[in-house]
Design an enzyme around this catalytic site. Structure first.
Site, PDB file in Angstrom:
ATOM      1  N   ARG A 129      49.552   5.600  56.316  1.00  0.00           N
ATOM      2  CA  ARG A 129      48.720   6.407  56.657  1.00  0.00           C
ATOM      3  C   ARG A 129      47.732   7.145  55.511  1.00  0.00           C
ATOM      4  O   ARG A 129      48.203   7.440  54.600  1.00  0.00           O
ATOM      5  CB  ARG A 129      49.464   7.766  57.489  1.00  0.00           C
ATOM      6  CG  ARG A 129      48.438   8.698  58.368  1.00  0.00           C
ATOM      7  CD  ARG A 129      49.551   9.455  59.189  1.00  0.00           C
ATOM      8  NE  ARG A 129      48.767  10.419  59.853  1.00  0.00           N
ATOM      9  CZ  ARG A 129      48.137  10.127  61.045  1.00  0.00           C
ATOM     10  NH1 ARG A 129      48.319   8.871  61.648  1.00  0.00           N
ATOM     11  NH2 ARG A 129      47.161  10.946  61.658  1.00  0.00           N
ATOM     12  N   CYS A 168      36.917  11.263  63.151  1.00  0.00           N
ATOM     13  CA  CYS A 168      38.176  10.670  62.973  1.00  0.00           C
ATOM     14  C   CYS A 168      38.660  10.159  64.474  1.00  0.00           C
ATOM     15  O   CYS A 168      38.013   9.163  64.626  1.00  0.00           O
ATOM     16  CB  CYS A 168      39.461  11.840  62.680  1.00  0.00           C
ATOM     17  SG  CYS A 168      41.078  11.023  62.058  1.00  0.00           S
ATOM     18  N   HIS A 221      37.528  15.587  57.826  1.00  0.00           N
ATOM     19  CA  HIS A 221      38.007  16.980  58.378  1.00  0.00           C
ATOM     20  C   HIS A 221      37.486  17.757  57.373  1.00  0.00           C
ATOM     21  O   HIS A 221      37.289  17.591  56.190  1.00  0.00           O
ATOM     22  CB  HIS A 221      39.332  16.992  58.777  1.00  0.00           C
ATOM     23  CG  HIS A 221      39.772  15.993  59.626  1.00  0.00           C
ATOM     24  ND1 HIS A 221      39.472  15.954  60.991  1.00  0.00           N
ATOM     25  CD2 HIS A 221      40.686  14.933  59.746  1.00  0.00           C
ATOM     26  CE1 HIS A 221      39.981  15.012  61.738  1.00  0.00           C
ATOM     27  NE2 HIS A 221      40.828  14.286  60.960  1.00  0.00           N
TER      28      HIS A 221
END
Lengths: 269, 419
Positions: A131, A96, A201
């Site tokens: 997002r 990320c 993640h």
């Protein structure tokens, strides 16, 4: 790194700046999978402001907020200890924000482009797209020999792989890089270590133990198939993967059958 | 205190409608009904929060962890001086606050738990308040992805004229920074230890170093304020470096002792001395089901809530010693945060020596974490199954349960909300 007699050092870089999404767990996963195979391993957490060791075999960068991400890039520079470690063959997993700073440039908290570490051939930009938050399911490129990769993504930037980059794979569910691909690999094949960036993640290596073993194999200079088997199978991860793969493909994030009316009426936001 | 003006007709109608919906919701077994009822009331009268808080003594409690318990202790302390209204069940956004105040008698003080993201909005609606700021740490990663942003909104809110006094945790740099612009701050030393989210200086972005004496930024010199109230080892509170007060609470854990120290400081500001407040605070033994013991098929289950890494660290401190087995329950619904990767920030290694059963909708995420923590574990789908599996590994038909938010609510429904 082909010296298998010595201890394998796993370095979690700047957990104080790039540790927002539990990505420190990737270090623990690598460390334990070495230990369980009888390979001596040191797990080192190196906070920002401390000297970065140059002789470790594996380096990990995690996710983080905009301002700490910029600070991490500033400290690592464009020709620092991490670059020398990669020159010497060290493997890097950058997740990320960690992937974004490893690229050529990335946006700071004002959206202005900042110079990245230049370890990955990619550019990350801010767009007006929302997002990217949710389950991410990736079909890994054939070269990796990996099953589907599962994770949770949470990022505002979109990453454009450059001409010399290989991606980790194609997105089956979620956003990833933003162009249908996910992740960026730098594989120069000239003695330099491989650098892999991803938006997964979870942490990524907890959800995808086969990916952990690929990284270990790279660091040890062997084929993944030649790694010793673990004394105990990855039963927990197999069960988790079955649920998460199904959740990502069905858009069912809880992994449960349904949401009740009670959930809808009493949810807190 | 100014006597509260009678509510206008619209507000009274809104409160009544909210109560009716809440009652219907409760009858339909949808929950306690306060949130849905408060929502209806606020739709009918958006200015209701301002009208309901006018003329009251208002104490607002916020922070990532300990809000509900601290509010319960505060309510007990303030009640020694007169009637107190409170959103005691953790409904901590405007609808829940409106529901609580709509039931309150005029002039009653209000002990209000407020969600950390709603502190500025609630402060805008009140004329005068004391603010109790407990702590700030990562929680619900996919929603509040930047804990520092909350600290910034708090800092602006603390400077508002309505904020008479802030009771602030001196050991949390984010809280210390947030309270920095307030007109009056009473600093409380809590011996906080959760440093993972605070190592970047909130004032300058530099690095904060923690040691036994406190913390300080290595770049700008921002450092721990000297507290006038401080929690000491052995759960004593030291006031102004002199007077020592034995807490002897009915609630377990260091975290609750810290919460109690904050409450003592807040109550003292209203002229309620510790000697007066503490006996009432000691009667608090379970809060919205937390810390209570339930019987599940003959097994005695002590119920603890932990929603995030800092909360888990505190809950692990409260566990009975090994070999008492543990049931750990994880969900990842909207109220919990969709991303349970924070499990890797919890020091589950500290559970080694105990048998742990993972349950809840995200039990497999937890099981993977427990494998790498090298903790002996099992996995069970239902609470009953998990309790039975855990009890079989213990020796006295007793287990400790730690559950995160929605898992805890589900289990409370299952065992019955009343003890």
């Amino acid at each position: 790194m082909t010296d298998r007699s010595s201890t394998v050092a796993v370095v979690v870089l700047f957990p104080d700046l790039l540790g927002t999404y539990g990505d420190g767990g990737n270090g623990l996963v690598l460390h334990r999978r070495l230990q369980w195979r009888g390979i001596a391993s040191d797990l080192l957490e190196v906070p920002s402001g401390s000297p970065v060791p140059e002789t470790a075999q594996l380096y990990l960068l995690g996710g983080g907020e905009d301002a700490p991400q910029t600070e991490a890039a500033r400290e690592l520079g464009t020709d620092g200890p991490l670059h020398r470690a990669v020159e010497a063959g060290a493997v890097v997993l950058a997740v990320c924000a960690g992937m974004q700073i490893c690229g050529v440039s990335f946006p700071d908290n004002q959206g202005r482009p900042q110079e990245g570490l230049g370890l990955l051939d990619c550019v990350t930009v801010k767009t007006d797209e929302p997002r990217a938050v949710g389950e991410l399911l990736v079909d890994a490129d054939d070269r990796f020999g990996l099953p589907p990769l599962t994770g949770f993504e949470n990022h505002g930037g979109r990453t454009r792989p450059g001409p010399s980059a290989t991606t980790l794979g194609g997105v089956r569910a979620g956003v990833g890089n933003g162009d249908g691909t996910e992740g960026v690999l730098a594989d120069h094949g000239d003695g330099r270590g491989k650098v892999l960036g991803t938006y997964l993640h979870g942490p990524a290596l907890a959800r995808n133990p086969a990916l952990a073993d690929v990284l270990l194999a790279w660091a040890l200079g062997m084929a993944p198939a030649d790694l010793a088997p673990l004394p105990e199978a990855d039963a927990e991860a197999d069960a988790l993967r079955a649920v998460r793969l199904s959740a990502a493909t069905r858009g069912n994030l809880d992994g449960v059958a349904h949401r009740t009316w009670r959930d809808r009426l009493t949810r807190r936001s | 205190m100014a006597p509260s003006a009678p509510l206008p007709l619209r507000s009274r109608a809104a409160v009544a409608a909210g109560r009716a919906v809440a009652g219907a919701s409760k009858v339909a077994r949808l929950g306690t009904g306060s949130v849905v009822g408060g929502n209806v009331a606020l739709r009918l009268d958006p200015g209701l929060l301002r009208r309901l808080t006018a003329g009251r003594r208002i104490v607002i409690v916020s922070g990532t962890n300990g809000k509900t318990t601290t509010t319960a202790l505060l309510r007990a302390a303030l009640a020694t001086a007169g009637p107190v209204a409170s959103n005691a069940l953790g409904a901590n956004m405007p609808p829940g606050i409106v529901a609580a105040l709509g039931r309150a008698e005029p002039g009653a003080a209000a002990a209000l738990e407020v969600d950390e993201r709603w502190v500025p909005a609630v402060l805008e609606a009140v004329d005068s308040a004391t603010l109790v700021l407990l702590n700030l740490s990562r929680d619900q990663l996919d929603r509040s992805h930047e804990v520092r942003k909350i600290a910034e909104t708090w800092r602006a809110a603390c400077a508002a004229p309505a904020v008479q006094r802030v009771i602030a945790n001196a050991d949390d740099p984010l809280v210390a920074w947030a309270a920095g612009d307030a007109a009056e701050v009473v600093w409380v030393g809590t011996g906080g230890w959760w440093t993972l989210d605070a190592s970047g200086c909130p004032a300058c972005g530099g690095r904060i170093v923690f040691d036994a004496d406190g913390w300080a930024c290595t770049a700008c010199g921002f450092s721990r304020p000297e507290p006038s109230w401080a929690l000491a080892p052995g759960h004593e509170v030291v006031v102004h470096g002199e007077e020592r007060i034995e807490l002897d609470l009915g609630l377990p854990g260091r975290a609750n002792a810290a919460n109690a120290a904050m409450v003592l400081a807040a109550a003292d500001g209203y002229g309620i001395a510790p000697a007066h407040a503490l006996p009432a605070m000691r009667t608090v033994q379970s809060v919205a089901g937390r810390y209570r013991t339930a019987d599940i098929d003959g097994v005695s289950v002590r119920m603890l809530l932990a929603k995030n890494p800092a909360g888990w660290q505190e809950a692990i401190d409260m566990l009975a010693p090994p070999p008492r087995p543990v049931v750990a329950a994880i969900n990842a619904r909207i109220a919990d945060g969709r991303d349970p990767s924070w499990l890797w920030d919890v020091p589950y290694e500290r559970l080694a020596g105990r048998y742990v059963v993972a349950t809840g909708e995200r039990r497999h995420d937890l099981a993977v974490r427990l494998r790498y923590a090298q903790v002996d574990h099992g996995v069970a789908e239902s609470l009953d199954g998990a309790v039975a599996m855990a009890a079989a590994e213990g020796d006295d038909d007793a287990v400790d349960l730690i559950a995160n938010y929605t898992a805890f609510q589900d289990y409370l429904d299952q065992v019955g909300r009343e003890p």
